[in-house]
Write a protein that holds these residues in place. Structure first.
Motif, PDB file in Angstrom:
ATOM      1  N   UNK A 640       0.835  -1.199   0.000  1.00  0.00           N
ATOM      2  CA  UNK A 640       0.000   0.000   0.000  1.00  0.00           C
ATOM      3  C   UNK A 640       0.871   1.249   0.000  1.00  0.00           C
ATOM      4  N   UNK A 641       1.946   1.243   0.788  1.00  0.00           N
ATOM      5  CA  UNK A 641       2.862   2.391   0.799  1.00  0.00           C
ATOM      6  C   UNK A 641       3.390   2.684  -0.597  1.00  0.00           C
ATOM      7  N   UNK A 642       3.827   1.637  -1.303  1.00  0.00           N
ATOM      8  CA  UNK A 642       4.361   1.837  -2.645  1.00  0.00           C
ATOM      9  C   UNK A 642       3.327   2.406  -3.596  1.00  0.00           C
ATOM     10  N   UNK A 643       2.114   1.886  -3.525  1.00  0.00           N
ATOM     11  CA  UNK A 643       1.047   2.401  -4.373  1.00  0.00           C
ATOM     12  C   UNK A 643       0.703   3.838  -4.052  1.00  0.00           C
ATOM     13  N   UNK A 644       0.685   4.179  -2.773  1.00  0.00           N
ATOM     14  CA  UNK A 644       0.407   5.559  -2.382  1.00  0.00           C
ATOM     15  C   UNK A 644       1.480   6.505  -2.919  1.00  0.00           C
ATOM     16  N   UNK A 645       2.730   6.085  -2.852  1.00  0.00           N
ATOM     17  CA  UNK A 645       3.812   6.937  -3.362  1.00  0.00           C
ATOM     18  C   UNK A 645       3.614   7.209  -4.852  1.00  0.00           C
ATOM     19  N   UNK A 646       3.222   6.182  -5.589  1.00  0.00           N
ATOM     20  CA  UNK A 646       3.020   6.382  -7.024  1.00  0.00           C
ATOM     21  C   UNK A 646       1.758   7.198  -7.296  1.00  0.00           C
ATOM     22  N   UNK A 647       0.718   6.975  -6.514  1.00  0.00           N
ATOM     23  CA  UNK A 647      -0.510   7.742  -6.706  1.00  0.00           C
ATOM     24  C   UNK A 647      -0.349   9.205  -6.359  1.00  0.00           C
ATOM     25  N   UNK A 648       0.311   9.498  -5.247  1.00  0.00           N
ATOM     26  CA  UNK A 648       0.555  10.886  -4.860  1.00  0.00           C
ATOM     27  C   UNK A 648       1.535  11.531  -5.839  1.00  0.00           C
ATOM     28  N   UNK A 649       2.528  10.743  -6.300  1.00  0.00           N
ATOM     29  CA  UNK A 649       3.456  11.252  -7.302  1.00  0.00           C
ATOM     30  C   UNK A 649       2.737  11.672  -8.570  1.00  0.00           C
ATOM     31  N   UNK A 705      -1.801  -5.315  -4.467  1.00  0.00           N
ATOM     32  CA  UNK A 705      -0.637  -4.727  -5.122  1.00  0.00           C
ATOM     33  C   UNK A 705      -0.850  -3.349  -5.702  1.00  0.00           C
ATOM     34  N   UNK A 706      -2.092  -2.992  -5.994  1.00  0.00           N
ATOM     35  CA  UNK A 706      -2.332  -1.753  -6.723  1.00  0.00           C
ATOM     36  C   UNK A 706      -3.237  -0.767  -5.998  1.00  0.00           C
ATOM     37  N   UNK A 707      -3.776  -1.161  -4.845  1.00  0.00           N
ATOM     38  CA  UNK A 707      -4.842  -0.357  -4.245  1.00  0.00           C
ATOM     39  C   UNK A 707      -4.402   1.060  -3.869  1.00  0.00           C
ATOM     40  N   UNK A 708      -3.162   1.217  -3.414  1.00  0.00           N
ATOM     41  CA  UNK A 708      -2.712   2.561  -3.062  1.00  0.00           C
ATOM     42  C   UNK A 708      -2.723   3.503  -4.248  1.00  0.00           C
ATOM     43  N   UNK A 709      -2.308   2.988  -5.413  1.00  0.00           N
ATOM     44  CA  UNK A 709      -2.284   3.809  -6.622  1.00  0.00           C
ATOM     45  C   UNK A 709      -3.682   4.095  -7.138  1.00  0.00           C
ATOM     46  N   UNK A 710      -4.657   3.265  -6.760  1.00  0.00           N
ATOM     47  CA  UNK A 710      -6.032   3.469  -7.205  1.00  0.00           C
ATOM     48  C   UNK A 710      -6.699   4.606  -6.440  1.00  0.00           C
ATOM     49  N   UNK A 711      -6.553   4.611  -5.139  1.00  0.00           N
ATOM     50  CA  UNK A 711      -7.299   5.564  -4.319  1.00  0.00           C
ATOM     51  C   UNK A 711      -6.619   6.880  -4.026  1.00  0.00           C
ATOM     52  N   UNK A 712      -5.299   6.935  -4.178  1.00  0.00           N
ATOM     53  CA  UNK A 712      -4.575   8.138  -3.752  1.00  0.00           C
ATOM     54  C   UNK A 712      -4.808   9.361  -4.635  1.00  0.00           C
TER      55      UNK A 712
END
Length: 752
Positions: A640-649, A705-712
């Protein structure tokens, strides 16, 4: 442990005796006809073994790179795309398109000689922007296609939708861009090809999330049977979807190895990665949400033009036309839905899967619409969401797209996220920011995504007499910790120590399976691993019965020992394996799950903006994810941390841009492309909701694997818009740069 101690073995680390090195000559033009190529100077350079062009490969009988069929264009005919070969033989269609290759003794010699290849280009007018490409009279990315719309997909009854919008009390509208991104895994692409003249077999070492399908694609390009190709995947330093499929170089090194009579290696430098790795996102969207007088959502209409680049990549059209559409209505009960999607050709790097693969784009649209609707109707954004969430009592719930969510407690997840974020304390924090001369905003985004793709996976569990258990899995570790989670599952099923389990992946001579895409690995591949372990126990039970001279039904198994029930006569798991031919026995399983999983969650972001500089800082970020049963909570949190970093990026920093006239990539280095850094993020406050395990797999797990990038992304953008609401800002496209914010503030100040 090998990663922590620096003993990982990546493709570039593999020492292959006698290996030669390849360098690609790439087009400097976005679109140009290849009039002639002079390779004489390159062939005469020191250390050069061979120089080859696209015409040479075509003459040798190489086939085009395949992509997923099944799509049609606007005229109902099969999807249109230029044929893509390992080297283009006639027209270069984007900056970075490969036109020739040099093979030399060293990588330096190959690169030096590549600069001596003279290509006579006839530049042609190019088109790079997706909106321009679908406009009337647009330049064609490829004349043979006759249109820039390679494929299209339509869902929903247009008349019913039109009627619902005509009767709506309110309609919220957005026009937005989902910005193009460069995946940038820490490990650039590397491939090594070898050919055995005695057996006629190719061995290709690549980074691939899907070794089996990569093998099939390489075989198809080479024109040989799949059994004549072995793909071997070592450790992978990040995939993010862009290593799901093969690239031109993967088949090229195999052919070169045969042509040159020795192994050939190619390694991308970072500039080549920017130019030639597939990109992600890049969509232009117009969307409308209809509400009744009570703020209930009654209809959703979405029109998407998705940039596919110069060629349809392997699953390129799947991402915008199918994968993302499945979650277009999000966590909301929206009875009517209309989708009109177009996959569009341009003279840019091909676009394909990138972390989330369509789901971040779809959730961004619906969550921006909901926030716009809340502001325009005056309904609190939390209240508006609560009114429209699919209730837990409605599960299983079939959405307007036709997909069924098996389980989900969306209201409870929202409530937990608000509590974790201290939603009620926001005004106090806003006052503190204002006192410091800063603007503060908060954003909310709920998400649901489907994970799984193909629901079938295989696993073999071998028990060896040396005290080891080996799991053979068709999924692929690429930094998401699969080996750890799988070892846990197998060890638990067998009742043995975790450190006795070895995981083997990525060798098509040993494994079968789809691979790791769509966050499917743990709940599909893990289910296969558990079932394979159970089958190993059953196989062992029969073998133990023979050794102990009793019936299998009398054998019980526990903690690594087979025992005759009610007696002290027993034999150890590994002792039993040592007695078998080859000192081993094995169990195997093929699982075919009934449905994908539907992870969901809610994120809350708070940003602080300096109006004097426009700098936006994410000050607080929290959220709750429902990933079902978490096999390894630490790995889940890391994913989730990794996905959030990509989503916020994506929301604040990253954007891949081309010059509209020349088609040159303007963001081709880390000096131009703003990758996020650790200090761009606050500590994430994350919670887990585990009261709604998935019902479609025996583990109860959901893909993570992808949820952080989906919601961020929508959470961040909603927060920025909230902070700028006093300046009457309704929407800003990603990435929201400091310059953009500063100009808005300055204009508003002058107007005041």
């Amino acid at each position: 442990m090998r990663f922590l101690t620096g003993r990982g073995a990546y493709t570039d680390d593999i020492a292959v005796p006698g290996v030669a090195h390849a360098a690609i000559v790439r087009s400097p033009h976005a679109k140009a006809r290849i009039a002639a190529i002079d390779i004489s100077a390159a062939k005469a350079a020191g250390g050069v073994i061979g120089v080859f062009t696209g015409a040479d490969l075509l003459a040798a009988g190489l086939h085009p790179i395949p992509y997923v069929p099944g799509f049609v264009g606007e005229d109902g005919q099969p999807a249109r795309s230029p044929r893509r070969y390992p080297l283009t033989p006639d027209v270069a269609r984007f900056v970075g398109d490969g036109v020739a290759v040099v093979v030399a003794e060293t990588a330096e010699q190959a690169r030096d000689a590549a600069e001596r290849v003279f290509v006579d280009y006839e530049p042609l007018q190019a088109v790079t922007d997706v909106r321009t490409a679908v406009s009337a009279g647009a330049t064609l990315a490829d004349e043979a296609a006759g249109t820039n719309v390679a494929a299209c997909h339509v869902i929903g009854d247009d008349d019913r939708i039109a009627d619902a919008f005509a009767r709506a009390a309110h309609v919220a509208r957005v026009e937005l861009v989902n910005n193009r991104l460069v995946p940038n895994p820490i490990e650039p692409r590397v491939c090594i090809g070898a050919f055995d003249a005695d057996t006629g077999r190719f061995t290709v070492r690549i980074q691939s999330q899907t070794a089996q399908s990569s093998r099939n694609s390489i075989a198809a390009i080479l024109g040989v049977a799949p059994e004549q190709v072995r793909v071997v995947v070592s450790d992978i330093g990040g995939g993010f979807g862009m290593k799901t499929f093969i690239y031109p170089e993967d088949a090229l090194v195999a052919w070169l190895a045969k042509a040159c009579g020795r192994p050939v290696k190619w390694r991308a430098d970072r500039s080549e990665s920017f130019l030639a790795d597939t990109h992600g996102r890049d969509q232009w969207v117009e969307a409308e949400l209809a509400l009744d007088g009570e703020g209930r959502f009654v209809a959703l209409r979405v029109r998407v033009a998705a940039n596919m680049g110069a060629y349809l990549a392997f699953i390129g059209p799947v991402v915008p036309l199918r994968a993302g559409v499945r979650v277009s209505t999000g966590v909301y009960d929206i009875p009517l839905f209309r989708f009109e999607g177009r996959a569009v050709l341009t003279n840019t790097t091909p676009v394909c899967a990138y972390r989330g693969a369509g789901r971040p784009e779809a959730i961004y649209v619906i969550e921006r619409l909901v926030d716009v609707a809340a502001r325009e109707t005056g309904i609190d954004p939390v209240e508006l969401r609560q009114r429209n969430l699919v209730p837990a009592t409605a599960m299983p719930y079939k959405n307007a797209v036709g997909d069924t969510y098996d389980v989900g407690h969306f209201a409870a997840v929202l409530a937990d996220a608000l509590a974790l974020a201290d939603w009620a304390g926001f005004e106090t924090r806003k006052a503190v920011s204002r006192a410091a001369g800063k603007l503060r905003g908060r954003g909310l985004a709920c998400y649901v995504e489907w994970t799984g793709g193909e629901m079938t996976e295989r696993a073999v569990v071998e028990v060896h007499g040396n005290g080891r258990v080996v799991l053979l899995s068709g999924t692929q570790n690429m930094g998401q910790g699969l080996e750890t989670s799988y070892a846990q599952l197998v060890a638990d099923a067998l009742g043995i120590d975790y450190d006795r389990v070895d995981v083997v992946q990525g060798d098509t001579d040993r494994i079968l399976g789809l691979g790791s895409v769509a966050s499917r690995s743990l709940f599909v591949g893990g289910s296969a691993a558990v079932n394979g372990s159970k089958d190993a126990i059953e196989k062992g039970r029969a073998l133990a019965a023979d050794e102990l001279e009793t019936a299998p039904r009398d054998i019980e198994y526990e903690a690594g020992r087979f025992r005759i029930a009610g007696t002290d006569r027993a034999i150890g798991l590994f002792d039993l394996a040592a007695m078998q031919p080859g000192s081993r026995f094995a169990g195997e399983a093929k699982v075919s799950l009934s449905m994908p999983s539907w992870p969901n969650g809610c994120y809350v972001c708070e940003v602080e903006i300096d109006p004097e500089t426009g700098e936006t800082r994410v000050d607080r970020f929290s959220g709750v994810d429902d990933a079902g049963k978490r096999i390894n909570p630490t790995i889940v949190e890391g994913q989730v941390h990794g996905g959030l970093a990509q989503g916020i990026g994506q929301a604040l920093l990253e954007a891949c841009r081309y010059d509209g006239e020349t088609g040159q990539l303007l963001t081709g280095t880390f000096q131009d492309y703003a990758m996020p850094r650790a200090d761009d993020f606050p500590p994430f406050a994350l919670g887990a909701y585990e009261k709604a395990p998935a019902t479609g797999n025996p583990l109860g797990a959901k893909g993570v694997g992808e949820i952080g990038a989906v919601g961020a992304p929508p959470a961040v953008v909603n927060a920025v818009i909230d902070a700028l609401s006093e300046w009457d800002v309704r929407h800003l496209d990603m990435p929201i740069r400091a310059e953009d914010v500063w100009r808005i503030v300055q204009r508003r100040k002058r107007a005041a």
